[in-house]
Design an enzyme around this catalytic site. Structure first.
Site, short mmCIF file in Angstrom:
data_model
loop_
_atom_site.label_atom_id
_atom_site.label_comp_id
_atom_site.label_asym_id
_atom_site.label_seq_id
_atom_site.Cartn_x
_atom_site.Cartn_y
_atom_site.Cartn_z
CG ASP A 1 74.38 -9.47 41.58
OD1 ASP A 1 73.51 -8.81 42.16
OD2 ASP A 1 74.35 -9.72 40.37
CE1 TYR B 1 78.91 -7.90 39.76
CE2 TYR B 1 77.96 -5.74 40.16
CZ TYR B 1 77.81 -7.10 39.99
OH TYR B 1 76.56 -7.64 40.06
CG ASP C 1 79.69 -25.55 41.55
OD1 ASP C 1 80.33 -25.29 42.59
OD2 ASP C 1 80.06 -26.43 40.75
CG ASP D 1 68.71 -11.36 43.23
OD1 ASP D 1 69.02 -10.45 44.02
OD2 ASP D 1 68.19 -11.16 42.12
CE LYS E 1 83.57 -23.56 39.49
NZ LYS E 1 82.64 -24.67 39.74
C1 IPM Z 1 72.37 -5.45 43.37
C2 IPM Z 1 72.04 -5.12 41.93
C3 IPM Z 1 73.19 -4.32 41.33
C4 IPM Z 1 74.42 -5.19 41.37
C5 IPM Z 1 72.93 -3.78 39.91
C6 IPM Z 1 71.66 -2.94 39.86
C7 IPM Z 1 74.09 -3.01 39.39
O1 IPM Z 1 71.76 -6.28 41.22
O2 IPM Z 1 72.58 -4.50 44.16
O3 IPM Z 1 72.42 -6.64 43.70
O4 IPM Z 1 74.64 -6.01 40.46
O5 IPM Z 1 75.20 -5.05 42.30
MG MG Z 2 71.68 -8.04 42.42
#
Ligand code: IPM
Ligand code: MG
Length: 359
Positions: free
Chosen positions: A248, A141, A224, A252, A192
């Site tokens: 990240d 990032y 993975d 999710d 990885k």
């Molecule tokens: C998160 C989001 C952010 C990230 C974006 C909005 C920049 O997806 O906080 O997980 O990728 O960190």
């Molecule tokens: Mg995110």
């Protein structure tokens, strides 16, 4: 001394959900005689509209001065076409980086009341309680060089740099081991290392740090496989520690195991426990302005803030219990609604949490 909370409503559903969390913070302040101030500032798209940049100097100065920060969400289609250097997300990444909020805690907890909301079989997710510890201010990032360049043959080429230094790995590993000590005493480090040198080093350094924590069991997993295991048998995990990008993605996936990303809070902490607290979900532009978003992740983020950065454990407990009570009452925003439950708006959900606090 008065503690100061900086509130950054942001974009999309951000202002709607933050408004409910602020009400909850005002109620517990009154009830428990706490002494904190709540001030608002601009971040993300709303800041771009007002000032031309996603992270105005004034917001950054206020964020640095505050004891804790509560954030809604940033971004939306309105700003998607902007150059990446001034997109709303840059504001979020900027504040994380400028405040050195490297330790991102993302719990994925299944509320028993919401077992129905998960897309996985109840027996796979019942009792789920995972903590993802994501490194938040390094890795691909932020690595340099980065950009899009034109090669000699005229073809364009995009590039980013995946980089971690030893000290960055050490400090996030410690956050993971310390967290594991307070819970199931297991850390799974995700990398990885079969392909990327940077994560070969990651694995080595995590192993070194593990020696300081003989009471915590360490395992390693390739990313993975971790993605597969998260949906196959998620209860095998206690604490997962990983870099910025893998974290990240995996967070999710982990969030969705619980049925609703609308329920999950997160904390981003610096080395001294100062932090920014935000829901795990995004700004949901598709439902913004309709008053239907789930404010519970933001309310739970406010509780986390009281606990981790401001030292008001009793108030934090109280808010979490109030949230559990409104779920017991069958109240559900659209994202967690299932048949037989009572569908409520953002504001009605906030009202119900306030009422549960006052009961
Ligand atoms: C998160 C989001 C952010 C990230 C974006 C909005 C920049 O997806 O906080 O997980 O990728 O960190
Ligand atoms: Mg995110």
């Amino acid at each position: 001394m008065t503690q100061s909370i900086l509130v950054l409503p942001g974009d999309g559903i951000g202002p709607e959900i933050v408004a409910e969390a602020v009400r909850v913070l005002e109620v517990v302040r009154e009830q428990d005689g706490l002494d904190y101030s709540l001030n608002e500032a601009l971040l993300g798209g709303s800041a771009i509209d007002a000032t031309g940049v996603p992270l105005p100097d004034e917001t950054l100065a206020q964020a640095k001065a505050a004891d804790a920060i509560l954030l809604g969400a940033v971004g939306g289609p309105k700003w998607d076409a902007l150059d990446s250097s001034i997109r709303p997300e840059k504001g979020l990444l900027g504040i994380r980086s400028q405040l050195d909020l490297f330790g991102n805690l993302r719990p994925a907890i299944l509320y028993p009341q919401l077992a129905e909301a998960s897309t996985l079989k109840p027996e796979v997710v019942a009792g789920l309680d995972i903590l993802i510890v994501r490194e938040l201010t390094g890795g691909i990032y932020f690595g340099q060089p980065r950009g899009v360049r034109t090669l000699e043959n005229g073809e364009r080429q995009g590039y980013n740099t995946y980089v971690y230094s030893e000290s960055e790995i050490k400090r996030i590993a410690r956050v993971a081991f310390e967290s594991a000590r307070k819970r199931g005493k297991k850390v799974c480090s995700v990398d990885k290392a079969n392909v990327l040198e940077v994560t070969v080093l990651w694995r080595e350094v995590v192993e070194e740090v593990a020696k300081e924590y003989p009471d915590v069991e360490l395992s390693h997993m390739y990313v993975d496989n971790a993605a597969m295991q998260l949906v196959r048998a998620p209860k095998q995990f206690d604490v997962i520690v990983t870099g910025n990008m893998f974290g990240d993605i995996l967070s999710d996936a982990a969030a969705m195991l619980t049925g609703s990303i609308g329920m999950l809070p997160s904390a981003s902490l610096d080395a001294n426990g100062k932090g920014m607290y935000e829901p795990c979900h995004g700004s949901a532009p598709d439902i913004a302005g309709q008053g239907v978003a789930n404010p519970l992740a933001t309310i739970l983020s406010a509780a986390m803030m009281l606990r981790y950065s401001l030292g008001h454990t009793a108030a934090a407990d109280k808010i979490e219990q109030a949230v559990s009570r409104v779920l017991d009452q069958g109240l559900r925003t659209a994202d967690i609604y299932s048949e037989g439950m009572c569908k409520v708006s953002t504001k009605e959900m906030g009202d119900a949490v306030v009422a549960a606090l006052q009961a």
